[in-house]
Write a protein that holds these residues in place. Structure first.
Motif, PDB file in Angstrom:
ATOM      1  N   PRO A  44      -9.361  -2.081 -20.624  1.00 56.20           N
ATOM      2  CA  PRO A  44      -8.568  -2.271 -19.399  1.00 56.20           C
ATOM      3  C   PRO A  44      -9.220  -3.167 -18.353  1.00 56.20           C
ATOM      4  CG  PRO A  44      -9.414  -0.005 -19.553  1.00 56.20           C
ATOM      5  CD  PRO A  44      -9.657  -0.660 -20.884  1.00 56.20           C
ATOM      6  N   LYS A  45     -10.545  -3.053 -18.165  1.00 51.81           N
ATOM      7  CA  LYS A  45     -11.218  -3.868 -17.146  1.00 51.81           C
ATOM      8  C   LYS A  45     -11.234  -5.338 -17.551  1.00 51.81           C
ATOM      9  CE  LYS A  45     -14.320  -0.306 -15.249  1.00 51.81           C
ATOM     10  NZ  LYS A  45     -13.878   0.854 -16.038  1.00 51.81           N
ATOM     11  N   HIS A  46     -11.522  -5.603 -18.814  1.00 49.56           N
ATOM     12  CA  HIS A  46     -11.560  -6.979 -19.293  1.00 49.56           C
ATOM     13  C   HIS A  46     -10.175  -7.631 -19.225  1.00 49.56           C
ATOM     14  CE1 HIS A  46     -15.441  -5.649 -20.819  1.00 49.56           C
ATOM     15  NE2 HIS A  46     -15.757  -6.917 -21.082  1.00 49.56           N
ATOM     16  N   VAL A  47      -9.161  -6.908 -19.665  1.00 44.99           N
ATOM     17  CA  VAL A  47      -7.799  -7.460 -19.640  1.00 44.99           C
ATOM     18  C   VAL A  47      -7.366  -7.728 -18.206  1.00 44.99           C
ATOM     19  CG1 VAL A  47      -5.362  -6.946 -20.102  1.00 44.99           C
ATOM     20  CG2 VAL A  47      -7.093  -6.523 -21.868  1.00 44.99           C
ATOM     21  N   ALA A  48      -7.683  -6.824 -17.296  1.00 49.53           N
ATOM     22  CA  ALA A  48      -7.320  -7.025 -15.891  1.00 49.53           C
ATOM     23  C   ALA A  48      -7.987  -8.291 -15.340  1.00 49.53           C
ATOM     24  CB  ALA A  48      -7.715  -5.810 -15.055  1.00 49.53           C
ATOM     25  N   GLN A  49      -9.256  -8.517 -15.693  1.00 53.80           N
ATOM     26  CA  GLN A  49      -9.964  -9.704 -15.206  1.00 53.80           C
ATOM     27  C   GLN A  49      -9.367 -10.978 -15.811  1.00 53.80           C
ATOM     28  OE1 GLN A  49     -13.575  -9.368 -13.542  1.00 53.80           O
ATOM     29  NE2 GLN A  49     -14.667 -10.964 -14.644  1.00 53.80           N
ATOM     30  N   ILE A  50      -9.067 -10.958 -17.101  1.00 53.86           N
ATOM     31  CA  ILE A  50      -8.432 -12.114 -17.745  1.00 53.86           C
ATOM     32  C   ILE A  50      -7.116 -12.444 -17.054  1.00 53.86           C
ATOM     33  CG2 ILE A  50      -7.216 -12.835 -19.847  1.00 53.86           C
ATOM     34  CD1 ILE A  50      -9.445 -11.428 -21.437  1.00 53.86           C
ATOM     35  N   LYS A  51      -6.299 -11.443 -16.809  1.00 54.97           N
ATOM     36  CA  LYS A  51      -4.994 -11.678 -16.173  1.00 54.97           C
ATOM     37  C   LYS A  51      -5.155 -12.235 -14.761  1.00 54.97           C
ATOM     38  CE  LYS A  51      -2.012  -8.269 -16.865  1.00 54.97           C
ATOM     39  NZ  LYS A  51      -1.507  -6.905 -17.133  1.00 54.97           N
ATOM     40  N   THR A  52      -6.161 -11.772 -14.035  1.00 60.31           N
ATOM     41  CA  THR A  52      -6.426 -12.328 -12.702  1.00 60.31           C
ATOM     42  C   THR A  52      -6.790 -13.802 -12.804  1.00 60.31           C
ATOM     43  OG1 THR A  52      -7.144 -10.193 -11.801  1.00 60.31           O
ATOM     44  CG2 THR A  52      -7.928 -12.171 -10.672  1.00 60.31           C
ATOM     45  N   LEU A  53      -7.663 -14.139 -13.744  1.00 66.35           N
ATOM     46  CA  LEU A  53      -8.073 -15.532 -13.922  1.00 66.35           C
ATOM     47  C   LEU A  53      -6.895 -16.402 -14.357  1.00 66.35           C
ATOM     48  CD1 LEU A  53     -11.516 -14.863 -15.645  1.00 66.35           C
ATOM     49  CD2 LEU A  53     -11.175 -15.868 -13.372  1.00 66.35           C
ATOM     50  N   VAL A  54      -6.065 -15.885 -15.240  1.00 64.60           N
ATOM     51  CA  VAL A  54      -4.869 -16.625 -15.672  1.00 64.60           C
ATOM     52  C   VAL A  54      -3.972 -16.899 -14.479  1.00 64.60           C
ATOM     53  CG1 VAL A  54      -2.736 -16.499 -17.004  1.00 64.60           C
ATOM     54  CG2 VAL A  54      -4.878 -15.787 -18.055  1.00 64.60           C
ATOM     55  N   ARG A  55      -3.684 -15.857 -13.711  1.00 64.48           N
ATOM     56  CA  ARG A  55      -2.747 -15.993 -12.595  1.00 64.48           C
ATOM     57  C   ARG A  55      -3.297 -16.849 -11.464  1.00 64.48           C
ATOM     58  NH1 ARG A  55      -0.290 -10.024 -13.813  1.00 64.48           N
ATOM     59  NH2 ARG A  55       1.702 -10.836 -14.634  1.00 64.48           N
ATOM     60  N   ASN A  56      -4.603 -16.999 -11.407  1.00 67.02           N
ATOM     61  CA  ASN A  56      -5.207 -17.899 -10.419  1.00 67.02           C
ATOM     62  C   ASN A  56      -5.307 -19.335 -10.936  1.00 67.02           C
ATOM     63  OD1 ASN A  56      -5.525 -15.807  -8.595  1.00 67.02           O
ATOM     64  ND2 ASN A  56      -7.670 -15.444  -9.084  1.00 67.02           N
ATOM     65  N   GLY A  57      -4.848 -19.563 -12.162  1.00 71.97           N
ATOM     66  CA  GLY A  57      -4.894 -20.903 -12.744  1.00 71.97           C
ATOM     67  C   GLY A  57      -6.274 -21.340 -13.191  1.00 71.97           C
ATOM     68  N   GLU A  58      -7.202 -20.386 -13.298  1.00 70.13           N
ATOM     69  CA  GLU A  58      -8.595 -20.730 -13.602  1.00 70.13           C
ATOM     70  C   GLU A  58      -8.802 -21.254 -15.020  1.00 70.13           C
ATOM     71  OE1 GLU A  58     -11.082 -20.725 -11.482  1.00 70.13           O
ATOM     72  OE2 GLU A  58     -10.256 -19.627  -9.793  1.00 70.13           O
ATOM     73  N   TYR A  59      -7.966 -20.820 -15.956  1.00 73.07           N
ATOM     74  CA  TYR A  59      -8.158 -21.216 -17.348  1.00 73.07           C
ATOM     75  C   TYR A  59      -7.508 -22.556 -17.695  1.00 73.07           C
ATOM     76  CZ  TYR A  59     -10.077 -16.627 -18.727  1.00 73.07           C
ATOM     77  OH  TYR A  59     -10.862 -15.506 -18.874  1.00 73.07           O
ATOM     78  N   ASP A  60      -6.676 -23.089 -16.824  1.00 75.71           N
ATOM     79  CA  ASP A  60      -6.012 -24.363 -17.118  1.00 75.71           C
ATOM     80  C   ASP A  60      -7.052 -25.473 -17.282  1.00 75.71           C
ATOM     81  OD1 ASP A  60      -3.744 -22.854 -16.726  1.00 75.71           O
ATOM     82  OD2 ASP A  60      -3.135 -23.854 -14.875  1.00 75.71           O
ATOM     83  N   ASN A  61      -6.908 -26.251 -18.344  1.00 76.36           N
ATOM     84  CA  ASN A  61      -7.770 -27.413 -18.642  1.00 76.36           C
ATOM     85  C   ASN A  61      -9.215 -27.051 -18.984  1.00 76.36           C
ATOM     86  OD1 ASN A  61      -5.882 -29.666 -18.281  1.00 76.36           O
ATOM     87  ND2 ASN A  61      -5.809 -28.929 -16.157  1.00 76.36           N
ATOM     88  N   VAL A  62      -9.467 -25.804 -19.349  1.00 75.30           N
ATOM     89  CA  VAL A  62     -10.824 -25.401 -19.719  1.00 75.30           C
ATOM     90  C   VAL A  62     -11.072 -25.700 -21.200  1.00 75.30           C
ATOM     91  CG1 VAL A  62     -12.397 -23.432 -19.978  1.00 75.30           C
ATOM     92  CG2 VAL A  62     -11.040 -23.693 -17.892  1.00 75.30           C
ATOM     93  N   ALA A  63     -12.237 -26.269 -21.477  1.00 78.33           N
ATOM     94  CA  ALA A  63     -12.595 -26.754 -22.813  1.00 78.33           C
ATOM     95  C   ALA A  63     -12.875 -25.625 -23.801  1.00 78.33           C
ATOM     96  CB  ALA A  63     -13.838 -27.641 -22.712  1.00 78.33           C
ATOM     97  N   PHE A  64     -12.607 -25.929 -25.077  1.00 73.49           N
ATOM     98  CA  PHE A  64     -13.138 -25.140 -26.188  1.00 73.49           C
ATOM     99  C   PHE A  64     -14.502 -25.761 -26.504  1.00 73.49           C
ATOM    100  CE2 PHE A  64      -8.698 -24.025 -26.611  1.00 73.49           C
ATOM    101  CZ  PHE A  64      -8.745 -22.686 -27.010  1.00 73.49           C
TER     102      PHE A  64
END
Length: 199
Positions: A55-75
């Motif tokens: 639950p804690k990890h998923v909540a953090q991922i969703k926060t980062l997604v909704r803040n647009g933090e993952y857009d354009n991030v490299a593999f």
């Protein structure tokens, strides 16, 4: 004629019912609030997030997604036959301050997370959280498995599973095992959204 038509219609109904029961028809029983969609160069990848496991990890991922933090991030680290790693929002944003040599060493402005290890196995399509040697150091980086990896079981937090678009994950540009998977001119997550927010 009527019997043939009836048999045909019955067969069609059976085929449709089977199709709806297959994993590809995940939209029928998915939870949009816990479905992450990653747009890659070849198409969209849908990931069922697992708050029941982490639950804690998923909540953090969703926060980062909704803040647009993952857009354009490299593999930044992609090892053939093993996994593709991304999510370094500090050094991996290819549109804003990308630092190829440091990608993979950063995190986010959010705190590191306590481990939420589970008995969920690492199989093809599993999404796990990357971390340093400290089990409680996961932050924003995650990886998607190309193949089964039972040696990771119970050692890294499982946060989700790819439910569609795995063929696009397979096409992510790869590095070499000799170079620990480091990728020159890597592919990126073009856009990441939570399905519930997609209009």
């Amino acid at each position: 004629m009527h019997l043939t038509k009836r048999v045909f219609l019955t067969a069609c109904a059976a085929i449709i019912g089977l199709a709806l029961s297959l994993p590809g028809a995940f939209a029928q029983d998915s939870d949009p609030e816990n479905t992450m969609i990653i747009t890659l160069k070849d198409g969209d990848v849908a990931i069922r997030l697992r708050p029941d496991l982490a639950p804690k990890h998923v909540a953090q991922i969703k926060t980062l997604v909704r803040n647009g933090e993952y857009d354009n991030v490299a593999f930044h680290r992609v090892i053939p036959g093993f996994m593709a790693q991304t999510g370094d929002v500090q050094y991996g944003d290819m549109e804003d301050g990308f630092q190829p040599r440091r990608a993979g060493t950063g995190g986010s402005d959010l705190p590191n997370l306590p481990a939420e290890f589970s008995s969920e196995p690492y199989v093809r399509g599993t999404v796990g959280m990357a971390r340093a040697q400290d089990p409680n150091s996961a932050n924003s980086q995650f990886f998607i498995m190309f193949a089964d990896g039972d040696f990771l079981n119970g050692q890294y937090t499982v946060v989700g599973q790819v439910v569609s678009g795995m063929e696009y994950v397979d096409n992510i540009k790869k590095g070499t095992q000799a170079n620990n998977g480091a990728v020159t001119d890597p592919d990126r997550m073009i856009k990441v959204v939570i399905a519930a927010d997609k209009q």
